[in-house]
Enzyme design. Structure first.
Site, PDB file in Angstrom:
ATOM      1  N   GLU A   1      -8.592  -7.390   4.814  1.00 33.86           N
ATOM      2  CA  GLU A   1      -7.767  -8.456   4.244  1.00 33.86           C
ATOM      3  C   GLU A   1      -7.075  -9.262   5.339  1.00 33.86           C
ATOM      4  O   GLU A   1      -6.966 -10.490   5.233  1.00 33.86           O
ATOM      5  CB  GLU A   1      -6.758  -7.853   3.268  1.00 33.86           C
TER       6      GLU A   1
ATOM      7  N   TYR B   1       0.807  -1.225   0.000  1.00 38.74           N
ATOM      8  CA  TYR B   1       0.000   0.000   0.000  1.00 38.74           C
ATOM      9  C   TYR B   1       0.842   1.278   0.000  1.00 38.74           C
ATOM     10  O   TYR B   1       0.498   2.233  -0.706  1.00 38.74           O
ATOM     11  CB  TYR B   1      -0.991  -0.025   1.163  1.00 38.74           C
TER      12      TYR B   1
END
Length: 399
Positions: free
Chosen positions: A140, A98
């Site tokens: 997640e 990310y």
């Protein structure tokens, strides 16, 4: 959620960012793959990148998320995030990726918008990004923790069935002797294959057997490209090179379009290869003795092109109150009793009050079915859908 100061800045700049989001995402992917070519080779779908659909989906998700935060500052769009998180988990996305996305995305924003990206604007959109990213990371993480399988696992092909000229079913068993993780009807697995150029490409395929099956079973449609879309790399590889005895790498099952336990009437609507999750749902309904009405709708080019048609009809026939209605662009008369000519038209199809609907197929089909169901009084909250590939429904809705 989004701070008041950032919300005001995002609201003021959303039109400009939205107008440029296509250019921003194009620059983002170019920068990302220049810096990390392994991501394009081994993680991202090269076909979707070539066709531009992944850029459209990313643009739509960013715009939709920002718009939702501005309109609902104390909430977040969990349904959208769940769908994205399941796809990410099936690919093995990690939290460390990310910050890499953030670096190249915001560099692309600065390149495209130039001086309009003041420190205040950059700070506000950075807040939007990390609200979305951290929410996805948390979802997640939970999905990984709940999974009975960590990472990739090798499965051997034990049977291959040619369903139609362009669709083949693969049945696989695990190479090791470890237990087979469970799944829910409607979920998919990621399949990783090594292509001749050394790239490792990943695609998702819906499981076509009811939960409890000792095998992983999925059907693959060979994707033939055109002037703007390349041939499907993985689907063509599987059709040409994978046979009984070969080994594939599979992820754990993921996906948020799942059949819920309910006594409500159901409508399962599919088109083309979108039939695959519906087959698993129908088999489960037959196995559990679902007694409420089930309307089974499918659209295809012809009965001969209708993959898994015999299973579609057989499982529906096992239910005490099921009605299959299949629409074909040609040769509808070859499907005696259930075939109708033309595109899907639910005008004279009975849809009982309280129906819960599941849709899977091309976007124009799902939009048409959704509109017809709304016209028949089905609640928007009771209409669920699955998109194969990038979620362009979201992208088009945000446009």
């Amino acid at each position: 959620m989004l701070s008041e100061q950032s919300a005001a800045t995002v609201r003021a700049t959303l039109p400009a960012v939205g107008a440029a989001i296509g250019d921003i995402t194009e620059r983002f992917y170019a920068r990302l793959f220049d810096a990390h070519p392994e991501l394009l080779r081994d993680l991202f779908n090269r076909g979707n990148q070539a066709a531009g659909t992944q850029r459209q989906a990313l643009a739509g998700s960013i715009a939709a998320f920002a718009t939702y935060l501005v309109d609902n500052p104390d909430q977040r769009p969990d349904l959208m995030l769940q769908r994205i998180a399941h796809k990410h988990a099936s690919l093995g996305v990690t939290p460390e990726q990310y910050p890499v996305v953030h670096e190249h995305l915001f560099a692309a924003i600065a390149e495209v918008l130039g001086e309009a990206v003041t420190p205040e604007v950059a700070a506000a959109w950075t807040e939007v990004y990390w609200l979305m990213a951290n929410a996805l990371i948390a979802i997640e993480k939970r999905l990984y923790e709940q999974s009975e399988q960590q990472g990739w696992r090798e499965w051997e092909v034990v049977e291959r069935i040619e369903e139609t000229a362009d669709v083949a079913t693969f049945k696989l068993r695990p190479v090791d002797d470890a237990p087979v993780p469970g799944y829910r009807a409607g979920q998919y697995v990621s399949v990783g294959v090594e292509l001749p150029d050394g790239a490792r490409q990943i695609r998702q395929y819906s499981l076509t057997a009811a939960p409890g099956s000792p095998v992983r079973q999925f059907a693959v449609k060979r994707v033939t490209g055109d002037a703007t879309t390349p041939d499907g790399e993985v689907s063509n590889h599987l059709h040409a090179h994978v046979h009984v005895g070969d080994v594939l790498q599979l992820s754990a099952p993921y996906g948020d379009l799942v059949l819920e336990e309910t006594g409500a009437p159901l409508l399962l609507a599919s088109a083309g290869i979108g039939v695959t999750p519906m087959i698993a749902m129908l088999e489960q309904l037959a196995d559990t003795g679902h007694h409420a009405p089930v309307t089974v709708v499918h659209a295809d080019r012809s009965p001969g092109a209708h993959a898994l048609r015999s299973d579609h009809q057989a499982y529906a026939a096992k239910l005490p109150d099921a009605r299959p209605v299949f629409f074909y662009e040609r040769d509808a008369e070859d499907a005696a009793g259930v075939g109708r000519p033309g595109l899907v038209d639910l005008g004279d199809v009975d849809v009982p009050a309280g129906t819960r609907a599941y849709l899977c197929g091309p976007l124009p089909f799902m939009r048409a079915v959704r509109e017809q169901l709304l016209g028949k009084g089905v609640s928007p909250a009771d209409i669920h859908y699955e998109v194969f590939g990038p979620d362009l429904w979201l992208a088009q809705s945000a446009a």
